[in-house]
Design a protein around this motif. Sequence first.
Motif, short mmCIF file in Angstrom:
data_model
loop_
_atom_site.label_atom_id
_atom_site.label_comp_id
_atom_site.label_asym_id
_atom_site.label_seq_id
_atom_site.Cartn_x
_atom_site.Cartn_y
_atom_site.Cartn_z
N PRO A 43 0.95 -12.14 -9.45
CA PRO A 43 2.38 -11.93 -9.22
C PRO A 43 2.81 -12.19 -7.78
CG PRO A 43 1.23 -9.85 -9.53
CD PRO A 43 0.27 -10.93 -9.89
N SER A 44 1.87 -12.20 -6.85
CA SER A 44 2.23 -12.54 -5.47
C SER A 44 2.63 -14.00 -5.36
CB SER A 44 1.06 -12.25 -4.53
OG SER A 44 -0.12 -12.92 -4.96
N ASP A 45 2.18 -14.83 -6.32
CA ASP A 45 2.55 -16.25 -6.34
C ASP A 45 3.73 -16.52 -7.27
OD1 ASP A 45 0.43 -16.89 -4.63
OD2 ASP A 45 -0.97 -17.12 -6.32
N ALA A 81 -3.04 -9.77 -7.83
CA ALA A 81 -4.30 -9.82 -8.58
C ALA A 81 -5.51 -9.92 -7.65
CB ALA A 81 -4.28 -11.04 -9.52
N LEU A 82 -6.67 -9.76 -8.23
CA LEU A 82 -7.93 -9.91 -7.52
C LEU A 82 -8.02 -11.29 -6.86
CD1 LEU A 82 -10.84 -8.69 -7.08
CD2 LEU A 82 -11.49 -9.89 -9.17
N ARG A 83 -8.47 -11.29 -5.62
CA ARG A 83 -8.65 -12.50 -4.80
C ARG A 83 -7.34 -13.07 -4.26
NH1 ARG A 83 -11.65 -13.63 -9.16
NH2 ARG A 83 -10.36 -15.43 -9.73
N SER A 84 -6.24 -12.39 -4.47
CA SER A 84 -4.98 -12.83 -3.87
C SER A 84 -5.02 -12.60 -2.35
CB SER A 84 -3.79 -12.06 -4.45
OG SER A 84 -3.66 -12.32 -5.83
N HIS A 85 -4.30 -13.43 -1.62
CA HIS A 85 -4.29 -13.35 -0.16
C HIS A 85 -3.46 -12.16 0.31
CE1 HIS A 85 -4.47 -14.62 3.99
NE2 HIS A 85 -3.14 -14.63 4.07
N ILE A 86 -4.00 -11.41 1.29
CA ILE A 86 -3.26 -10.32 1.94
C ILE A 86 -2.86 -10.81 3.32
CG2 ILE A 86 -3.32 -7.91 2.70
CD1 ILE A 86 -5.57 -7.45 0.67
N LYS A 87 -1.59 -11.04 3.51
CA LYS A 87 -1.10 -11.65 4.76
C LYS A 87 -1.37 -10.76 5.96
CE LYS A 87 3.04 -13.74 6.78
NZ LYS A 87 4.48 -14.05 6.58
N SER A 138 -7.27 -9.44 -1.85
CA SER A 138 -6.96 -8.22 -2.60
C SER A 138 -8.06 -7.88 -3.60
CB SER A 138 -5.64 -8.39 -3.35
OG SER A 138 -5.43 -7.32 -4.26
N GLN A 139 -8.25 -6.59 -3.83
CA GLN A 139 -9.17 -6.12 -4.87
C GLN A 139 -8.48 -6.01 -6.23
OE1 GLN A 139 -12.66 -5.24 -4.67
NE2 GLN A 139 -12.28 -6.63 -2.98
N GLY A 140 -7.20 -6.34 -6.28
CA GLY A 140 -6.49 -6.35 -7.54
C GLY A 140 -5.99 -4.97 -7.97
N LEU A 153 0.82 -1.21 0.00
CA LEU A 153 0.00 0.00 0.00
C LEU A 153 0.86 1.26 0.00
CD1 LEU A 153 -3.03 0.43 -0.13
CD2 LEU A 153 -3.03 0.76 2.35
N VAL A 154 1.91 1.27 0.79
CA VAL A 154 2.79 2.44 0.82
C VAL A 154 3.43 2.65 -0.55
CG1 VAL A 154 4.89 3.41 1.81
CG2 VAL A 154 3.23 2.27 3.29
N GLY A 155 3.90 1.57 -1.14
CA GLY A 155 4.54 1.68 -2.46
C GLY A 155 3.58 2.16 -3.54
N ILE A 156 2.33 1.66 -3.46
CA ILE A 156 1.33 2.05 -4.45
C ILE A 156 1.05 3.55 -4.37
CG2 ILE A 156 -1.12 1.85 -5.06
CD1 ILE A 156 -0.85 -1.16 -4.33
#
Length: 972
Positions: free
Chosen positions: A503-505, A408-414, A420-422, A379-382
């Motif tokens: 890309p998180s995977d 991407a959308l539906r990716s896990h946010i640790k 994620s909303q993508g 979030l900070v980087g974005i």
Amino acid sequence: MQTTQTAESRPQAAQANPASASKANAPASSQWQNFSTIRRNGAVVGFEPGKIAIAMTKAFLAVNGGQGAASARVRELVEGLTSQVVNALVRNRPGGGTFHIEDIQDQVELALMRSGEHDVARAYVLYREKRSQERARSTKEQAPVEKSSINVTDNGVQRPLDLARLRTTITEAGLNLPITIDVDAILKATVKNLYDGIPVDEVYKSAILSARALVETDPAYSQVTAGLLLHTIRKEVLGEEVAQSAMDAGYAEYFPRFIKLGIESSLLDSKLGQFDLEKLGHALKASRDQQFNYLGLQTLYDRYFLHVRGRRIELPQVFFMRVAMGLALNEINREERAIEFYEILSSFDFMSSTPTLFNAGTLHSQLSSCYLTTVSDDLVGIYDAIKENALLAKYAGGLGNDWTPVRALRSHIKGTNGESQGVVPFLKVVNDTAVAVNQGGKRKGAVCAYLETWHLDIEEFLELRKNTGDERRRTHDMNTANWIPDLFMKRVMENGDWTLFSPSDTPDLHDKYGKEFEKAYIAYEAKTLTGELPLFKTIPANSLWRKMLSMLFETGHPWLTFKDPCNIRSPQQHVGVVHSSNLCTEITLNTSDTEIAVCNLGSVNMAAHLKQDSNGQYVLDHDKLQRTVSIAMRMLDNVIDINYYAVPKARNSNVRHRPVGMGVMGFQDCLHMMRVPFASQDAITFSDTSMEAVCYYAYLASSKLAAERGSYESFKGSLWDRGILPQDTLAMLREERGGYVDIDESSTMDWDALRTHIREHGMRNSNCVAIAPTATISNIIGVSPCIEPTYRNLYVKSNLSGEFTVVNDHLVRDLKERGLWDEVMVADLKYFDGSLARIDRIPADLRELYATAFEVDPSWVVECAARRQKWIDQAQSLNIFMAGVSGKKLDDTYKLAWQRGLKTTYYLRSSGATNAEKSTGRGGELNSVAVSSAGPEVSAVQAAALPEAEVVGAVCTMRPGDEGFEECEACQ
């Protein structure tokens, strides 16, 4: 009134074009050899029915104006009337015969009267009588202009309008032109629009409008209009009316005052006051003011000249010297270098990009055109990236954002244990930021988001520019581009499947390309089969490819750009990865979390670098080209050290790698001068050899700068350092792809000598050449944009400076030489939207030479671009023009671009459902435009104004007031 005829009675040629009724009613053109016409002087000439159609069309022009004469109804009527006249004449002479010119004209009168066109018949009669009276006089006396009873207001004081002075000003504006201008017509139209007590400034505005209305009759009137505009600019800047002939002394006197005023007004850098201003003032060449056409000068006046409280304080030559001084600030011999830079700017041999022209020598010298960033997956980087966009855009920078790392959308946010909303919601914020930060109030913000084709959000990304769907997930004001790996294209070619990942995977895919990417990607695909990667989607590659092409046609986005050629052929692959291109797809520089790539641009006017050989043929002037490129590269390199950087990551990157992007413009003008059609092998050859020369001299100039100033910091280990030049990387690309690269690799210059020079002295710049769109700077100097074919030979260009009639002056010269340029030809060009294809009067060789962009098969555009790309170390803004778009045509064209090794493509432009009005209209309303049934969202002005605005299918994706294609000015 009967206007219809049977197919048997209608002239065969006239069915295609009423101005070609020379084949009327039947006998083939060869059969007219048995018919003759007796002129009034007794001369016997061949009978030409086409002249009957022209005469009647002129009569309609006189009554209805250009709009009426160009209408379909009138054209059909002229066809029928021509047929009637010809029938009446040949009825009693089936085997041939002779007609007196008066008999022919009698039949024309009779046909017009019988048709019910009484006003037109009356105009024709009056015209015949006028011509008769003119012939009766041995000399034509010019009627004196009446003394004016109109008073004008000047500085609050009323005085009589000085018609003699006004006439002199108009006359001076038309000096040194290839035509003798109609001073009386301009003067008469000017006075007609005046009223008693009118401000004197409005008098000259009326003169400008009066001259502007004549541009469609001859492009030279564009320079006349510019001369009149220049007169008003001089009065605004100098405070009094000054003749152009007095401006050599006027410039020398005013220039030091300008620098002082600019510094006192907190507009100019105080360092400019340390130059020898008297020397620089005397170096200004007033005669170069007369190079401008109206569009170019009006654009400078509206948007480039500095002003204090709304009053302009710059004149054209002052402007160019201010820019030159701003680029010479750090030079040892500042005055000599400033004059050298001024010379190539003011002569239109080279033009710096818009940000450089805006800001050089000012207190905020943000001179670079393009910024490329990579957005990190947090979030900070974005939001740091969005903030950087705003800061970089404030002073006219164009932005390219790499969004591939964002999950991407539906990716896990640790951190939150949520999903994620993508990418898309953040892109909406980027879109709105670009609108809010409108480049310092000068023009719309400009940004392009890039996403790799394997990203799981790619399908929704493709739909961002659609006009339907959830508006919260649409970005109507920003650009988008696909960043396509070669593996995807190979899957398309081989009809395979394609897998989408988050890309998180699969974080390493972002930084891999070529065979390494392919190996890692296939390994991830294998993990989906074992369940190790639960978040993925597999689809046929061709299905996604078709959707990409469909969205490109429907919305103009996302553009198709190719990741692997950009990286495999990058001189800087040893220090990073190219993750995206820029706003206009010509910049291919490394980016990362710690580096924002920066590129500053300028373009060589290729049309100014042709010369005539001993046979009178135009050829490339290598000596002049080398000199211009050498000076231009020095100017571009200077920008790096002078430049204002809004964020540290941009400064660090630019100083370390020192990339620049020198481009070209006026390619189509060169082809016209050389008499080479765009759709020809000769055009491909010229594209190859001319770009080879430009790149050779650019790389040599950079190496010479390295000898003087030292190599760029990251030179060691680069392809330059390894003796690998851009054309050598084609073999590397072919090897990485395993084929699929088919391009001519021949050369004509001594590249081994250049390799030796680079080995000895290094390179000053990591990258040197990139072809930007030049949408605005080509307007300023009056040449065709960058590498594009002619859009139309007569059309209306719309931008923030207004609407301008643009006529192909090369074509007009050719038509004049062949006696074909007249009012009817103007009406024909309007009727056929600037195309010559269906104007039978025009010889076939001219129709081929002046074929417009939508008449040139896009494969020719791609082939020319491929030959250029061979030599270029970055890329080129390559628009694809396509008439009658089909899925197969799209598929073939973009696959060809990939197979020819192109790095990027830009807009797809298809012919639109809007048309320019067929005339200025009876009332002289210039450049009016009609909207078709395409719907209210279509801006008719912009649809008629390609290449300033793109028309995609029946939808113009620009908005009214956007200045058409103006966001891409960030690149020029």
